[in-house]
Design an enzyme around this catalytic site. Sequence first.
Site, PDB file in Angstrom:
ATOM      1  N   GLY A  12       0.835  -1.205   0.000  1.00  0.00           N
ATOM      2  CA  GLY A  12       0.000   0.000   0.000  1.00  0.00           C
ATOM      3  C   GLY A  12       0.867   1.251   0.000  1.00  0.00           C
ATOM      4  CG  ASP A 147      -1.956  -1.550   8.707  1.00  0.00           C
ATOM      5  OD1 ASP A 147      -2.515  -0.476   8.420  1.00  0.00           O
ATOM      6  OD2 ASP A 147      -2.288  -2.640   8.200  1.00  0.00           O
ATOM      7  NE  ARG A 182     -27.830  11.408  12.881  1.00  0.00           N
ATOM      8  CZ  ARG A 182     -27.985  12.091  11.754  1.00  0.00           C
ATOM      9  NH1 ARG A 182     -26.955  12.719  11.230  1.00  0.00           N
ATOM     10  NH2 ARG A 182     -29.147  12.139  11.155  1.00  0.00           N
ATOM     11  NE  ARG A 191      -3.152  -6.460   5.626  1.00  0.00           N
ATOM     12  CZ  ARG A 191      -2.899  -6.387   4.344  1.00  0.00           C
ATOM     13  NH1 ARG A 191      -3.853  -6.565   3.482  1.00  0.00           N
ATOM     14  NH2 ARG A 191      -1.682  -6.139   3.918  1.00  0.00           N
ATOM     15  CD  GLU A 242      -8.402  -2.629   7.370  1.00  0.00           C
ATOM     16  OE1 GLU A 242      -9.133  -2.203   6.463  1.00  0.00           O
ATOM     17  OE2 GLU A 242      -7.180  -2.838   7.208  1.00  0.00           O
TER      18      GLU A 242
HETATM   19  O1  F6P Z   1      -0.976  -1.528   4.069  1.00  0.00           O
HETATM   20  C1  F6P Z   1      -1.894  -2.227   4.833  1.00  0.00           C
HETATM   21  C2  F6P Z   1      -3.229  -1.617   4.734  1.00  0.00           C
HETATM   22  O2  F6P Z   1      -3.111  -0.318   5.147  1.00  0.00           O
HETATM   23  C3  F6P Z   1      -4.261  -2.390   5.540  1.00  0.00           C
HETATM   24  O3  F6P Z   1      -4.584  -1.844   6.777  1.00  0.00           O
HETATM   25  C4  F6P Z   1      -5.460  -2.430   4.639  1.00  0.00           C
HETATM   26  O4  F6P Z   1      -6.231  -3.576   4.878  1.00  0.00           O
HETATM   27  C5  F6P Z   1      -4.837  -2.445   3.290  1.00  0.00           C
HETATM   28  O5  F6P Z   1      -3.686  -1.640   3.398  1.00  0.00           O
HETATM   29  C6  F6P Z   1      -5.760  -1.998   2.179  1.00  0.00           C
HETATM   30  O6  F6P Z   1      -5.032  -1.583   1.076  1.00  0.00           O
HETATM   31  P1  F6P Z   1      -5.419  -1.804  -0.459  1.00  0.00           P
HETATM   32  O7  F6P Z   1      -6.855  -1.442  -0.596  1.00  0.00           O
HETATM   33  O8  F6P Z   1      -4.505  -0.898  -1.182  1.00  0.00           O
HETATM   34  O9  F6P Z   1      -5.164  -3.240  -0.766  1.00  0.00           O
END
Ligand code: F6P
Length: 367
Positions: A12, A147, A182, A191, A242
């Site tokens: 990412g 992360d 709210r 993740r 997430e």
């Molecule tokens: O780099 C890890 C992260 O930031 C995770 O937390 C997340 O699940 C993931 O990237 C999502 O990235 P992409 O949508 O680019 O695969």
Amino acid sequence: MKMKIAILTGGGDCPGLNGAIKWVTKSALDSRIAANRSVSFDVIGIVEGWRGITDVDPDDQKSCARYIKYLDEEVVRTWDRHGGTNLGTSRTNPFNPKNDRSARLIDNIKKLGIDAIVAIGGEDTLGVAYKLHQLGIKTVGIPKTIDLDLAGTEYSLGFDTAVNIITEEIDRLRTTAGSHSRIFVVETMGRNAGWLALRGGECSGAYIILIPEYPFDMDKVCELLRERKGREINYSIIVVAEGAKLSGRQEFLKDNHVDDFGHVSVGGIANYVAHEIEKRTGLESRHISLSHLQRGGTPSAHDRLMARWFGIAAVDMIVNGDFGRMVSLGQGEITTAPLEGIVNKLKLVDVEKYYDAERYNGRRTIF
Ligand code: F6P
């Protein structure tokens, strides 16, 4: 002696990558420092990470123009101010057992005359760098992941900017949450590890923080919200990573997609939590996933500084022949750590140390 350094970014994107590329380039090509080195450098950037260096056809000019960028001080001069990665990125795993392309990758490295690779990435990208190192290719790593779950380092590029974004967005949500009385459930990335949710939640003063390391109970979340009623507070912010899980359950999956490194896409938990709160307590609830906004925009001052130091340190490592390792932050100092130490290991939140399991929040004691 002259060496050709190839830099690539994988996984990412995040703010700080361009700064690291800039500082690898600048310190490798710095003429004053070069006068005292036994080695001088050429620097190239590989487009789209491991995919670029695997797919490129070194005998084809067009393909080289597509995947290889010559970097010098002029080219990278302003890069540290920009988010994302100007080299592009991918989640390609050349060692994927279902489609092993590592022989082509190694062949390309040789044909392109690359002497050392600086890989900027998280566990997956640096895991490939480690495998190459085992096969005799000179590699050095720079840690990156918002992360913050990479083992072997206290810091990885992108985290600070992401926490700042979470804090800013929650500040914005507070005015609308308060106006409408709210509950707002905010989903952050993370993740496997809850660092972003925990630190983002602490910085923004969230009432409840839910992290993957401590599976939660919906009854308890509702009880905590009810405890607040009757006090002069008409809204609450809940931050959920997430990858957080209900006790006894798996994480929420976004879809069935599995990437080249075998990772599933997680997400959707904020929607579930908000819906359950409304159903069980009658409190009006909304949810939002901050998603890729957390990785967007310009780097914070801290990420610019860390990118600069990490980039400079990576070149020092090449000069010193310190391969198969990554730059790392240890006890607040720039140091190095073996790439071996990041493989199949993640740096998770130490629940005992940092999490208050009674309040579902950061601890209120330090010592
Ligand atoms: O780099 C890890 C992260 O930031 C995770 O937390 C997340 O699940 C993931 O990237 C999502 O990235 P992409 O949508 O680019 O695969």
